[in-house]
Design a protein around this motif. Structure first.
Motif, PDB file in Angstrom:
ATOM      1  N   MET A   1       0.855  -1.194   0.000  1.00 58.81           N
ATOM      2  CA  MET A   1       0.000   0.000   0.000  1.00 58.81           C
ATOM      3  C   MET A   1       0.885   1.236   0.000  1.00 58.81           C
ATOM      4  SD  MET A   1      -3.002   1.015   2.726  1.00 58.81           S
ATOM      5  CE  MET A   1      -1.950   1.642   4.010  1.00 58.81           C
ATOM      6  N   LYS A   2       0.508   2.229  -0.800  1.00 61.56           N
ATOM      7  CA  LYS A   2       1.319   3.439  -0.916  1.00 61.56           C
ATOM      8  C   LYS A   2       0.404   4.649  -1.083  1.00 61.56           C
ATOM      9  CE  LYS A   2       3.454   4.549  -4.818  1.00 61.56           C
ATOM     10  NZ  LYS A   2       4.424   4.568  -5.931  1.00 61.56           N
ATOM     11  N   PHE A   3       0.817   5.779  -0.482  1.00 58.21           N
ATOM     12  CA  PHE A   3       0.090   7.029  -0.726  1.00 58.21           C
ATOM     13  C   PHE A   3       1.062   8.202  -0.679  1.00 58.21           C
ATOM     14  CE2 PHE A   3      -0.203   6.476   3.876  1.00 58.21           C
ATOM     15  CZ  PHE A   3       0.050   7.750   4.385  1.00 58.21           C
ATOM     16  N   ILE A   4       0.669   9.293  -1.342  1.00 63.81           N
ATOM     17  CA  ILE A   4       1.488  10.514  -1.399  1.00 63.81           C
ATOM     18  C   ILE A   4       0.669  11.658  -0.812  1.00 63.81           C
ATOM     19  CG2 ILE A   4       2.725  12.119  -2.897  1.00 63.81           C
ATOM     20  CD1 ILE A   4       2.957   9.815  -4.939  1.00 63.81           C
ATOM     21  N   VAL A   5       1.301  12.468   0.073  1.00 67.44           N
ATOM     22  CA  VAL A   5       0.598  13.554   0.750  1.00 67.44           C
ATOM     23  C   VAL A   5       1.580  14.676   1.054  1.00 67.44           C
ATOM     24  CG1 VAL A   5       0.984  12.576   3.052  1.00 67.44           C
ATOM     25  CG2 VAL A   5      -0.981  14.063   2.670  1.00 67.44           C
ATOM     26  N   SER A   6       1.073  15.892   1.184  1.00 70.84           N
ATOM     27  CA  SER A   6       1.911  17.033   1.571  1.00 70.84           C
ATOM     28  C   SER A   6       2.337  16.869   3.031  1.00 70.84           C
ATOM     29  CB  SER A   6       1.136  18.343   1.394  1.00 70.84           C
ATOM     30  OG  SER A   6       1.723  19.386   2.134  1.00 70.84           O
ATOM     31  N   SER A   7       3.600  17.076   3.323  1.00 69.21           N
ATOM     32  CA  SER A   7       4.108  16.910   4.691  1.00 69.21           C
ATOM     33  C   SER A   7       3.471  17.909   5.649  1.00 69.21           C
ATOM     34  CB  SER A   7       5.627  17.062   4.712  1.00 69.21           C
ATOM     35  OG  SER A   7       6.002  18.369   4.255  1.00 69.21           O
ATOM     36  N   SER A   8       3.283  19.152   5.193  1.00 65.31           N
ATOM     37  CA  SER A   8       2.723  20.175   6.087  1.00 65.31           C
ATOM     38  C   SER A   8       1.235  19.940   6.338  1.00 65.31           C
ATOM     39  CB  SER A   8       2.945  21.577   5.501  1.00 65.31           C
ATOM     40  OG  SER A   8       2.330  21.703   4.235  1.00 65.31           O
ATOM     41  N   VAL A   9       0.518  19.483   5.314  1.00 61.99           N
ATOM     42  CA  VAL A   9      -0.908  19.197   5.491  1.00 61.99           C
ATOM     43  C   VAL A   9      -1.098  18.029   6.452  1.00 61.99           C
ATOM     44  CG1 VAL A   9      -2.984  18.349   4.327  1.00 61.99           C
ATOM     45  CG2 VAL A   9      -1.591  20.131   3.256  1.00 61.99           C
ATOM     46  N   LEU A  10      -0.289  16.982   6.282  1.00 66.30           N
ATOM     47  CA  LEU A  10      -0.380  15.834   7.169  1.00 66.30           C
ATOM     48  C   LEU A  10      -0.034  16.230   8.607  1.00 66.30           C
ATOM     49  CD1 LEU A  10      -0.831  12.816   7.572  1.00 66.30           C
ATOM     50  CD2 LEU A  10       1.572  12.435   6.938  1.00 66.30           C
ATOM     51  N   LEU A  11       1.033  17.021   8.765  1.00 67.51           N
ATOM     52  CA  LEU A  11       1.443  17.452  10.103  1.00 67.51           C
ATOM     53  C   LEU A  11       0.352  18.279  10.779  1.00 67.51           C
ATOM     54  CD1 LEU A  11       3.544  17.820  12.351  1.00 67.51           C
ATOM     55  CD2 LEU A  11       4.460  19.769  11.057  1.00 67.51           C
ATOM     56  N   LYS A  12      -0.229  19.217  10.051  1.00 67.25           N
ATOM     57  CA  LYS A  12      -1.261  20.078  10.623  1.00 67.25           C
ATOM     58  C   LYS A  12      -2.455  19.271  11.114  1.00 67.25           C
ATOM     59  CE  LYS A  12      -4.270  23.984   9.449  1.00 67.25           C
ATOM     60  NZ  LYS A  12      -4.692  24.936   8.379  1.00 67.25           N
ATOM     61  N   ASN A  13      -2.882  18.311  10.322  1.00 67.52           N
ATOM     62  CA  ASN A  13      -4.034  17.494  10.709  1.00 67.52           C
ATOM     63  C   ASN A  13      -3.716  16.565  11.878  1.00 67.52           C
ATOM     64  OD1 ASN A  13      -6.583  17.611   8.687  1.00 67.52           O
ATOM     65  ND2 ASN A  13      -4.721  18.133   7.578  1.00 67.52           N
ATOM     66  N   LEU A  14      -2.508  16.024  11.898  1.00 69.77           N
ATOM     67  CA  LEU A  14      -2.127  15.145  13.003  1.00 69.77           C
ATOM     68  C   LEU A  14      -2.020  15.924  14.316  1.00 69.77           C
ATOM     69  CD1 LEU A  14       0.569  12.782  11.423  1.00 69.77           C
ATOM     70  CD2 LEU A  14      -1.869  12.363  11.771  1.00 69.77           C
ATOM     71  N   GLN A  15      -1.538  17.165  14.246  1.00 75.58           N
ATOM     72  CA  GLN A  15      -1.424  17.985  15.457  1.00 75.58           C
ATOM     73  C   GLN A  15      -2.793  18.290  16.058  1.00 75.58           C
ATOM     74  OE1 GLN A  15       0.995  21.159  13.800  1.00 75.58           O
ATOM     75  NE2 GLN A  15       2.785  20.474  14.958  1.00 75.58           N
ATOM     76  N   ILE A  37      -6.979   4.179   4.458  1.00 73.68           N
ATOM     77  CA  ILE A  37      -7.183   4.793   3.147  1.00 73.68           C
ATOM     78  C   ILE A  37      -8.356   4.119   2.462  1.00 73.68           C
ATOM     79  CG2 ILE A  37      -6.198   5.133   0.845  1.00 73.68           C
ATOM     80  CD1 ILE A  37      -3.489   5.369   2.108  1.00 73.68           C
ATOM     81  N   GLU A  38      -9.266   4.960   1.978  1.00 76.46           N
ATOM     82  CA  GLU A  38     -10.421   4.445   1.255  1.00 76.46           C
ATOM     83  C   GLU A  38     -10.790   5.440   0.161  1.00 76.46           C
ATOM     84  OE1 GLU A  38     -14.953   2.820   2.211  1.00 76.46           O
ATOM     85  OE2 GLU A  38     -13.524   3.128   3.825  1.00 76.46           O
ATOM     86  N   ASP A  39     -10.696   5.004  -1.085  1.00 75.68           N
ATOM     87  CA  ASP A  39     -11.070   5.815  -2.251  1.00 75.68           C
ATOM     88  C   ASP A  39     -10.378   7.177  -2.257  1.00 75.68           C
ATOM     89  OD1 ASP A  39     -12.763   3.730  -2.966  1.00 75.68           O
ATOM     90  OD2 ASP A  39     -14.466   4.594  -1.876  1.00 75.68           O
ATOM     91  N   GLY A  40      -9.071   7.186  -2.054  1.00 71.66           N
ATOM     92  CA  GLY A  40      -8.294   8.415  -2.148  1.00 71.66           C
ATOM     93  C   GLY A  40      -8.424   9.344  -0.959  1.00 71.66           C
ATOM     94  N   ALA A  61      -3.540   7.845  -3.813  1.00 72.44           N
ATOM     95  CA  ALA A  61      -3.394   6.439  -3.422  1.00 72.44           C
ATOM     96  C   ALA A  61      -4.028   5.552  -4.482  1.00 72.44           C
ATOM     97  CB  ALA A  61      -4.043   6.187  -2.070  1.00 72.44           C
ATOM     98  N   SER A  62      -3.385   4.403  -4.729  1.00 70.89           N
ATOM     99  CA  SER A  62      -3.876   3.494  -5.759  1.00 70.89           C
ATOM    100  C   SER A  62      -4.695   2.350  -5.190  1.00 70.89           C
ATOM    101  CB  SER A  62      -2.695   2.931  -6.557  1.00 70.89           C
ATOM    102  OG  SER A  62      -1.784   2.303  -5.680  1.00 70.89           O
ATOM    103  N   GLU A  63      -4.595   2.144  -3.871  1.00 77.17           N
ATOM    104  CA  GLU A  63      -5.348   1.049  -3.254  1.00 77.17           C
ATOM    105  C   GLU A  63      -5.751   1.414  -1.835  1.00 77.17           C
ATOM    106  OE1 GLU A  63      -2.887  -2.428  -2.323  1.00 77.17           O
ATOM    107  OE2 GLU A  63      -1.150  -1.285  -3.028  1.00 77.17           O
ATOM    108  N   ASN A  64      -6.711   0.673  -1.322  1.00 76.72           N
ATOM    109  CA  ASN A  64      -7.194   0.892   0.036  1.00 76.72           C
ATOM    110  C   ASN A  64      -6.411   0.031   1.019  1.00 76.72           C
ATOM    111  OD1 ASN A  64      -9.108   2.544  -1.141  1.00 76.72           O
ATOM    112  ND2 ASN A  64     -10.709   0.970  -1.126  1.00 76.72           N
ATOM    113  N   GLY A  65      -6.443   0.424   2.308  1.00 75.11           N
ATOM    114  CA  GLY A  65      -5.764  -0.358   3.332  1.00 75.11           C
ATOM    115  C   GLY A  65      -5.675   0.425   4.624  1.00 75.11           C
ATOM    116  N   SER A  66      -5.087  -0.194   5.649  1.00 77.89           N
ATOM    117  CA  SER A  66      -4.966   0.469   6.949  1.00 77.89           C
ATOM    118  C   SER A  66      -3.748  -0.039   7.693  1.00 77.89           C
ATOM    119  CB  SER A  66      -6.230   0.240   7.785  1.00 77.89           C
ATOM    120  OG  SER A  66      -6.473  -1.143   7.980  1.00 77.89           O
TER     121      SER A  66
END
Length: 373
Positions: A1-15, A37-40, A61-66
Motif C-alpha cells: 500500500m502506498k500514498f502521497i501527501v503534503s508533509s505540512s498538510v499531514l502534520l497540521k491534521n495530526l497535530q 485509506i479508502e477511495d483516495g 493512493a492506488s489502493e485501500n488499506g490500513s
C-alpha cells in the motif's frame, strides 16, 4: 500500500488530534495513529478509549488499506521536514512503514490495525447546529472551573442542559461555579449531559474560528463534527450537583469596577498573601475598594485602594485570590459587577457588558476573615 501527501498538510491534521494520545496508555496500541485509506481519502484516528478524534485528508493512493503508526515518532519526523510531498510505503504483511522524501528515507515499524479500538457510534438521539465561535465561548467560560478530583467525577466535566429556548453550560469545583447560558442555541427536546473536561480542552485547541459545528448526543456518547475533523467522547454518567440552589438570589451589596483594574490589583496583592490559602480581603464602602493581604509567617503585607461604584452597606469579605483572578482572567468584559449579601455568603461576579445572546454568572465562595494563617 502506498500514498502521497503534503508533509505540512499531514502534520497540521495530526497535530489537531494528537492531544488524544496518552503518554502511558492502558493499551499499547493507543500510542499509535490509525491510518485508513479508502477511495483516495486518508482517515487518521487517535484514541484513549474515552475520547476519539478523526481527521480526513485527500491523498494520492492506488489502493485501500490500513495500518497503525507510532504517533510520536511520526510527528517528530514531520516536524523536522520542510514542506514537500512525502511518499508513504506500507508493507501490509509485516506492517513495516517507509517514508520517502526528496532526499531522505525513514523506516519505522507499524502495528496491526485490527488491534486498534473501533470508532464509537453515536445513536444521534439529539442534534444541535452551532458555530465554532459559540462553542469556543462556552468552553472558555466554563472548562477552567471544572474539578480535577476524580472522587467527584460529575464535577470533572461541564454540564450541558438543552431546552427548546436555550443551552446552559455549568462547571464547578466546589469553590466556584460558572453558569453560561446561550439564548441563540436550543434543541427540539430537553436533555442534560455531562461532557468530560479533556474532550472540551481538545475542542478548544482544535476548533478553527467561525466554522459550522454539528453536535450530536446519545445516552452514552457525544460527537462534534467540524470540517474534516470529528471528536467523539464518552459522557460522564453521574448526577451533577443541584447548582441552582447554590446561587444566592438576594444580593443588595453591588460593586461595579473595571475588570482589568481589579485583576491587575489582585495579581499584585496576592504576591503578599499566605502561600497556602491565597487569602485576600476586600473592604468596601461608598465608591471605594481596598484590597489587602497579609502573610503572618513571613511578616509580609500589602494593600491597594481602587475607585469603584458601590451601592450597599460597608462590608469586608475574603476570597481566595488565585480562584478569583482566574475567574476574572477568563472574562472578556470591560466592566464587572460583584453582587454580595454577607461576608459568609458566595459572591456573584457578573459581566456588566456581554453579548446579546449570552448570560454569564460566576459564583465565588468566600473565605473566613478571622485569620490569615
Amino acid at each position: 500500500m502506498k500514498f502521497i501527501v503534503s508533509s505540512s498538510v499531514l502534520l497540521k491534521n495530526l497535530q489537531h488530534i494528537n492531544g488524544v494520545v496518552a503518554t502511558n496508555p492502558i493499551v499499547p496500541i493507543l500510542e499509535n495513529f490509525l491510518f485508513r485509506i479508502e477511495d483516495g481519502t486518508l482517515t487518521v484516528t487517535a484514541s484513549d478509549l474515552q475520547t476519539t478524534m478523526t481527521t480526513q485528508i485527500p491523498v494520492e493512493a492506488s489502493e485501500n488499506g490500513s495500518i497503525a503508526i507510532p504517533a510520536k515518532l511520526l510527528l517528530d519526523t514531520l516536524r523536522s521536514l520542510p514542506e514537500q510531498p512525502v511518499t508513504v510505503n506500507i508493507d501490509t504483511d509485516t506492517f513495516g512503514t517507509e517514508i520517502l522524501t526528496d532526499n531522505g528515507r525513514y523506516k519505522l515499524s507499524g502495528e496491526n490495525p485490527i488491534d486498534f479500538p473501533k470508532l464509537p457510534t453515536v445513536n444521534k438521539n439529539m442534534s444541535v447546529e452551532m458555530t465554532s465561535d459559540v462553542l469556543l465561548s462556552a468552553i472558555n467560560n466554563t472548562v477552567f472551573a471544572t474539578s480535577t478530583d476524580d472522587l467527584r467525577p460529575a464535577m470533572t466535566g461541564v454540564l450541558l442542559q438543552l431546552t427548546g429556548d436555550n443551552a446552559t453550560f455549568v462547571a464547578t469545583d466546589g469553590h466556584r461555579l460558572i453558569r453560561y447560558r446561550r439564548t441563540d442555541l436550543g434543541a427540539s427536546a430537553s436533555s442534560s449531559i455531562i461532557i468530560p473536561r479533556k474532550a472540551l480542552q481538545l475542542l478548544k485547541a482544535s476548533l478553527p474560528e467561525n466554522v459550522p459545528v454539528t453536535a450530536e448526543f446519545s445516552q452514552a456518547n457525544a460527537s462534534f463534527t467540524f470540517g474534516p475533523t470529528q471528536l467523539i467522547c464518552r459522557l460522564i454518567d453521574e448526577r451533577f450537583p443541584d447548582y441552582e440552589n447554590a446561587i444566592p438570589t438576594n444580593n443588595p451589596n453591588v460593586m461595579t469596577i473595571g475588570r482589568t483594574d481589579l485583576l491587575n490589583s489582585l495579581k499584585r496583592i496576592m504576591i503578599y498573601a499566605n502561600r497556602t490559602t491565597h487569602q485576600i480581603r476586600l473592604s468596601l464602602k461608598a465608591n471605594s475598594l481596598t484590597i489587602s493581604a497579609e502573610d503572618l509567617d513571613y511578616s509580609n503585607e500589602a494593600n491597594e485602594k481602587l475607585l469603584c461604584e458601590y451601592d450597599g452597606e460597608p462590608m469586608e469579605i475574603g476570597f481566595n485570590a488565585k480562584l478569583l483572578s482566574e475567574v476574572l482572567s477568563n472574562l472578556s468584559a470591560k466592566m464587572v459587577s460583584l453582587e454580595m449579601s454577607a461576608p459568609n455568603r458566595a459572591g456573584l461576579l457578573i459581566p456588566a457588558d456581554k453579548e446579546e445572546n449570552e448570560d454569564i454568572l460566576m459564583l465565588v465562595m468566600p473565605v473566613m476573615l478571622n485569620t490569615y494563617a
